[in-house]
Design a protein around this motif. Structure first.
Motif, mmCIF file in Angstrom:
data_model
loop_
_atom_site.group_PDB
_atom_site.id
_atom_site.type_symbol
_atom_site.label_atom_id
_atom_site.label_comp_id
_atom_site.label_asym_id
_atom_site.label_seq_id
_atom_site.Cartn_x
_atom_site.Cartn_y
_atom_site.Cartn_z
ATOM 1 N N GLU A 53 0.824 -1.218 0.000
ATOM 2 C CA GLU A 53 0.000 0.000 0.000
ATOM 3 C C GLU A 53 0.855 1.263 0.000
ATOM 4 N N ASP A 56 2.562 1.699 -3.450
ATOM 5 C CA ASP A 56 1.650 2.055 -4.542
ATOM 6 C C ASP A 56 1.381 3.558 -4.493
ATOM 7 N N LYS A 59 -1.739 4.905 -6.143
ATOM 8 C CA LYS A 59 -2.934 4.261 -5.583
ATOM 9 C C LYS A 59 -3.817 3.620 -6.652
#
Length: 74
Positions: A53, A56, A59
């Motif tokens: 997460e 990334d 997103k």
């Protein structure tokens, strides 16, 4: 910035550093060779799922080579 945010950042940094030590090459993690590492593919690389997460950056739910390189270089 509150204490929870600081702790999350610290844990992500530690996890990313741990992942970077034994990083597999991008093409070994990108099992379907589509140029991205999905969350499912990240499960196969020890430590990557925990930092996915944070890695990334845009997103979009997957890591491109630049995002993967950033997290593996620490």
């Amino acid at each position: 910035m509150n204490i929870k945010t600081l702790c999350a950042i610290a844990l992500t940094s530690v996890s990313a550093a741990a992942f970077a030590v034994d990083k597999p090459e991008f093409n070994l993690v990108d099992l379907n060779a589509d140029g991205f590492v999905s969350q499912e593919e990240a499960q196969n690389a020890e430590g990557l799922a925990e930092v996915f997460e944070a890695a990334d950056m845009n997103k979009d739910g997957q890591l491109d080579t630049a995002e993967y390189t950033e997290i593996t270089l620490g």
